[in-house]
Write an enzyme that holds these catalytic residues in place. Structure first.
Site, PDB file in Angstrom:
ATOM      1  N   ARG A 142     -64.060   3.459  42.733  1.00  0.00           N
ATOM      2  CA  ARG A 142     -64.316   4.743  43.371  1.00  0.00           C
ATOM      3  C   ARG A 142     -63.441   5.812  42.727  1.00  0.00           C
ATOM      4  O   ARG A 142     -62.247   5.624  42.510  1.00  0.00           O
ATOM      5  CB  ARG A 142     -64.017   4.673  44.882  1.00  0.00           C
ATOM      6  CG  ARG A 142     -65.169   4.049  45.678  1.00  0.00           C
ATOM      7  CD  ARG A 142     -66.325   5.029  45.806  1.00  0.00           C
ATOM      8  NE  ARG A 142     -67.486   4.488  46.466  1.00  0.00           N
ATOM      9  CZ  ARG A 142     -68.559   4.022  45.850  1.00  0.00           C
ATOM     10  NH1 ARG A 142     -68.593   3.970  44.534  1.00  0.00           N
ATOM     11  NH2 ARG A 142     -69.601   3.590  46.526  1.00  0.00           N
ATOM     12  N   ASP A 190     -65.502   4.703  35.181  1.00  0.00           N
ATOM     13  CA  ASP A 190     -66.923   4.844  35.514  1.00  0.00           C
ATOM     14  C   ASP A 190     -67.131   5.803  36.672  1.00  0.00           C
ATOM     15  O   ASP A 190     -68.247   6.232  36.930  1.00  0.00           O
ATOM     16  CB  ASP A 190     -67.508   3.467  35.873  1.00  0.00           C
ATOM     17  CG  ASP A 190     -68.992   3.513  36.207  1.00  0.00           C
ATOM     18  OD1 ASP A 190     -69.752   4.119  35.425  1.00  0.00           O
ATOM     19  OD2 ASP A 190     -69.397   2.967  37.249  1.00  0.00           O
ATOM     20  N   GLU A 202     -68.419  14.217  41.272  1.00  0.00           N
ATOM     21  CA  GLU A 202     -69.563  13.728  40.490  1.00  0.00           C
ATOM     22  C   GLU A 202     -70.784  14.619  40.736  1.00  0.00           C
ATOM     23  O   GLU A 202     -71.221  14.748  41.886  1.00  0.00           O
ATOM     24  CB  GLU A 202     -69.882  12.274  40.867  1.00  0.00           C
ATOM     25  CG  GLU A 202     -68.753  11.325  40.496  1.00  0.00           C
ATOM     26  CD  GLU A 202     -69.075   9.859  40.793  1.00  0.00           C
ATOM     27  OE1 GLU A 202     -70.169   9.575  41.333  1.00  0.00           O
ATOM     28  OE2 GLU A 202     -68.233   8.997  40.489  1.00  0.00           O
ATOM     29  N   HIS A 237     -70.854   6.688  36.301  1.00  0.00           N
ATOM     30  CA  HIS A 237     -71.057   5.917  37.532  1.00  0.00           C
ATOM     31  C   HIS A 237     -72.249   4.963  37.392  1.00  0.00           C
ATOM     32  O   HIS A 237     -73.229   5.037  38.134  1.00  0.00           O
ATOM     33  CB  HIS A 237     -71.262   6.829  38.731  1.00  0.00           C
ATOM     34  CG  HIS A 237     -70.907   6.168  40.034  1.00  0.00           C
ATOM     35  ND1 HIS A 237     -70.440   6.847  41.121  1.00  0.00           N
ATOM     36  CD2 HIS A 237     -70.961   4.856  40.429  1.00  0.00           C
ATOM     37  CE1 HIS A 237     -70.220   6.022  42.130  1.00  0.00           C
ATOM     38  NE2 HIS A 237     -70.533   4.800  41.733  1.00  0.00           N
TER      39      HIS A 237
END
Length: 541
Positions: free
Chosen positions: A231, A255, A260, A281
């Site tokens: 996360r 990632d 985002e 992600h």
């Protein structure tokens, strides 16, 4: 049931819902917040991924919402506490993408260690260079895994396969779990000080937000490699940027991001770092994972419709599913005891005690307690009460809840006892057990009884003397009320007696008054059991 889908979800999962005639499915992707708020009031279930924020505004607008289904593991885009206060069940799919996320973490690590992204870009541009892309091996490195849950445990296993020495940190798992994984459990500080590679696999919450900052990075070995495929926000991104530029961190692979898509200047600068491998992600983005999570949340919606236990509800106390078949009859028993017992109390509830005796006390009984509380409160408040919001409502009402357990067995191998205390010290006690899987009430107050609950019953106390049963039977017969069964309890001859009548129909108030006068009853109460012997939905889920 009307269901709205607001993010991309695999069709294989949605097909399960489309095939059920009880479900009306609407797929509405790309809605702006205002547009979603305007229509959410028509739906009972919303299926989302990370693209939809289920906050207070949405939950308030969703007047009919019964469930939020998150097609994935993370639930940080859902206000779980507020959903619980509204009685809205939140389910996710914690197993569907665990393998995908674990493999992606390893892919990030290997890509960084072997310079895959740089070498790929170089060769595609027409170059043939090898020396600049000399990598490092995993064998012999000490790897730290923070969070040994479903994903972290898989990553630890894969790191062991690459012949890493693996240390783990997770305060919520048993030592045996770590032992089974071949991982040594240590503190955060020991991982920071001793590991060449650190990978993070925790949820994002108040405890883990910015868990790794300047102070934590300063503890780490020079040249450490950091991996975050869990996360965004677990690692403070400004601190990571500083450590990459200063050389404290040899490299990292990310990632996930605190924002985002990334928009801030800090994130843009971080992403541009040469020592950082990045992906947008993609941890759950495999065809298999997307199908798995879609199927899992769709099955949970159908379980809800079928009044079956929910395996992945995040805001409902639940049994280990391996024990569910054994425990489901006790949920039924608890619902019956509470539905019966609360009808004996006229005053406001002050305290409720749930006691479990015998074999059942070996297990976690909290789902039984919440089930019982739900059944009690549904008789007392106007709003819908279920296992999601029962404890919150009880707290708001000032009701004290107590749970007691004893493995000692008496006359019954399992016994569940409910004690309800109201204003003025009024107290009602009722105990029950299971006979061949069916609920039986075996004690009322200090009377030994033995009866199966029926839809219509009449309970009364009077002084035991000859001819009383005949009087009751005569009055019932005169009003065409058939007595299906009768159970008598008493402490001594010609003392106070308690009688429970199971009837084929309800007793009108005037008939109750006639019985009271004829028997000189000190207490009389008509009991109506809603679906006697059948578990209410609030317990099943």
């Amino acid at each position: 049931m009307k269901v709205i889908v607001t993010d991309e979800v695999a069709q294989e999962g949605l097909e399960l819902l489309k095939q059920d005639p009880r479900v009306e499915l609407d797929i509405r992707l790309g809605l702006k917040k205002e547009e979603l708020l305007a229509i959410i009031g028509d739906y009972e279930v919303i299926i989302t991924r990370s693209g939809t924020t289920v906050d207070k505004d949405l939950l308030d607008a969703g007047k009919k919402l019964k469930m939020v289904a998150r097609a994935g593991v993370g639930i940080d885009n859902v206000d779980i506490d507020y959903a619980s206060s509204k009685g809205v069940i939140v389910v996710n799919a914690p197993f569907g993408n665990t393998n995908s996320a674990a493999e992606h973490a390893m892919a990030l690590l290997l890509s960084f260690c072997r310079n895959i992204t740089k070498a790929n870009a170089s060769l595609k541009s027409g170059e043939w260079k090898r020396a600049p892309f000399t990598g490092v091996e995993l064998k012999g490195k000490t790897a730290g895994v923070i969070g040994l849950g479903k994903v972290g445990g898989r990553v630890a296993t894969r790191l062991k396969a690459f012949e890493c020495d693996v240390l783990g940190c997770d305060p919520y798992i048993a030592v045996k779990r770590a032992h089974d994984l071949g991982v040594k459990l240590v503190s955060h500080e020991e991982i920071y000080k001793n590991c060449d590679i650190i990978t993070f696999h925790t949820p994002l919450n108040e405890e883990t937000r910015n868990m790794v900052g300047e102070k934590e990075i300063a503890m780490m070995k020079d040249g450490v490699i950091l991996i975050n495929a869990a996360r965004g926000g677990i690692i403070n991104e400004q601190a990571l940027l500083n450590a990459l530029k200063g050389g404290k961190v040899f490299g990292a692979a990310m990632d996930v991001w605190s924002e985002e898509p990334p928009k801030s200047e800090t994130l843009k600068e971080l992403i541009s770092q040469d020592k950082l491998v990045v992906t947008p992600h993609l941890g759950a983005n495999t065809f298999e994972a997307q199908i798995n999570v879609a199927v899992d949340v769709s099955k949970e919606i159908l379980n809800y419709l079928d009044e079956q236990p929910l395996e992945n509800a995040v805001n409902i106390p639940r049994f280990d599913m391996a024990l569910m078949d054994q425990m489901r009859p006790f949920l039924n028993l608890m619902s019956v005891l509470c539905d019966f017992g609360v009808q004996l109390v006229e005053s406001n509830l002050e305290k409720v005690t749930f006691s479990y005796s015998g074999n059942i006390a070996h297990y976690d009984c909290s789902p039984l307690t919440v089930c019982g509380l739900s059944a009690l409160l549904n008789r007392r408040v106007d709003q819908d009460v279920n296992m999601v919001n029962a404890q919150l409502i009880a707290e708001q009402m000032g009701i004290v809840i107590e749970e007691n357990k004893s493995t000692q067995t008496g006359a019954f191998s399992n016994l569940v006892t409910l004690i309800i205390e109201g204003e003025g010290g009024k107290r009602r006690l009722i105990s029950g057990t299971l006979f061949e899987g069916a609920p039986r009430i075996v004690r009322l107050r200090d009377y030994s009884m033995d009866f199966a609950p029926a839809e219509h019953m009449l309970l009364l106390n009077y002084e035991d003397r000859p001819g009383m049963i005949g009087k009751i039977g005569t009055i019932m017969g005169a009003h065409s009320i058939n007595i299906a069964s009768m159970n008598l309890g008493r402490r001594e001859e010609k003392g106070e007696a308690m009688v429970i009548l199971s009837l084929d129909s309800a007793v009108p108030l005037e008939v109750m008054e006639e019985v009271r006068i004829a028997t000189e009853a000190t207490f009389i109460r008509a009991i109506h059991m809603r679906g006697a012997g059948k578990c209410e939905r609030g317990c099943c889920v």
